[in-house]
Scaffold this motif. Structure first.
Motif, PDB file in Angstrom:
ATOM      1  N   CYS A  37       1.247   6.920   5.591  1.00  0.00           N
ATOM      2  CA  CYS A  37       0.295   6.441   6.601  1.00  0.00           C
ATOM      3  C   CYS A  37       0.349   7.376   7.792  1.00  0.00           C
ATOM      4  N   CYS A  40       2.093   5.069  11.006  1.00  0.00           N
ATOM      5  CA  CYS A  40       3.497   4.620  10.995  1.00  0.00           C
ATOM      6  C   CYS A  40       4.356   5.466  10.068  1.00  0.00           C
ATOM      7  N   CYS A  62      -3.392  -0.419   6.516  1.00  0.00           N
ATOM      8  CA  CYS A  62      -2.071   0.021   6.049  1.00  0.00           C
ATOM      9  C   CYS A  62      -1.206  -1.204   5.785  1.00  0.00           C
ATOM     10  N   CYS A  65       1.797  -1.158   8.817  1.00  0.00           N
ATOM     11  CA  CYS A  65       1.504  -1.335  10.247  1.00  0.00           C
ATOM     12  C   CYS A  65       0.127  -1.940  10.486  1.00  0.00           C
TER      13      CYS A  65
HETATM   14 ZN   LIG Z   1       0.875   2.438   8.685  1.00  0.00          ZN
END
Ligand SMILES: [Zn+2]
Length: 255
Positions: A37, A40, A62, A65
């Motif tokens: 991602c 994060c 995601c 996060c």
């Molecule tokens: Zn993320």
């Protein structure tokens, strides 16, 4: 069966194009860094890296996060799958179908990078030009001389426009990336289809520019990247350019 395979293969390649679109302008490693991602940094396991489906299952966020995932991801994957299906449907199986698929991948990648970053990386434009110069000796529809002269002629014409805007009007009306991109386009499309591509690109660029100026109240100095329009024009010209030219000349043939 071959049609289904071309779609599945297109989805997988589209997922790779997303990595190129995201990482090439940021100069990040494209091959060896696992998917993660961008916010994060959480790793994305293979079962959540399935083209289009994962986006739908995760509802576009995601898993770690909850950051929204750009709809560009499923869009590029679906578009690549459609392009591979179309290339297979038009050219069957063989070297030329593969060349067309590579050309379409370059168009998609360049369009989305230019949309986001206003650049057309040399790796893709000049790298693609070198590749399609080599391929011009094998191109079944276009003579090598046609390919080379179209590419170089278009690049010179666009370079002339670039310097005209820069010197006379003191603005960067075109990027120099566009000059390198038309070299690539000419080498695969040849003169007739390239002319259609540039006309369609200019027409769609003017229409979208007018839309922003009239409906979104942007001013006349609005800078739009031209790469996405060149991609759109080249895409259409590859598959429908000949038919469009035949139709236009039949109109002129009328008394
Ligand atoms: Zn993320």
């Amino acid at each position: 069966m071959a049609e289904a395979l071309s779609i599945v293969f297109g989805l997988i390649v589209g997922s790779f194009l997303n990595v190129v679109i995201h990482r090439l302008p940021l100069k990040q490693d494209i091959v060896f860094r696992p998917s993660h991602c961008p916010r994060c940094q959480a790793a994305i396991p293979f079962y959540l890296n399935v083209p289009v489906l994962s986006y739908l299952v995760l509802l576009g966020r995601c898993r770690s996060c909850r950051a929204p995932i750009s709809p560009r991801y499923p869009l590029v994957e679906a578009l690549t799958a459609f392009s591979f299906w179309l290339a297979h449907n038009t050219y069957g199986l063989g070297l030329h179908a593969v060349a067309a698929a590579v050309f379409l991948c370059l168009l998609i990648t360049l369009a989305f990078i230019d949309l986001q970053h206003m650049i057309l990386p040399d790796e893709l434009t000049l790298g693609g030009a070198a590749l399609f110069f080599a391929y011009s000796f094998f191109h079944p529809e276009i003579a090598t001389m046609d390919a080379v002269l179209s590419g170089i002629g278009a690049a010179l014409f666009f370079a002339g426009l670039f310097y005209f805007y820069l010197k006379v009007r003191r603005i960067e009306g075109l990027g120099f990336g566009d000059v390198k991109m038309v070299l690539l386009l000419g080498l695969f499309l040849g003169l007739h289809r390239l002319a259609v591509a540039v006309m369609l690109a200019s027409l769609s660029g003017v229409l979208v520019g007018l839309y922003f100026i009239l409906c979104k109240k942007k001013d006349l100095k609005l800078a739009l990247p031209f790469g996405p329009f060149l991609s759109l024009g080249a895409y259409a010209a590859l598959f429908w350019g000949d038919a469009l030219l035949a139709w236009v000349s039949s109109l002129w043939g009328l008394p």
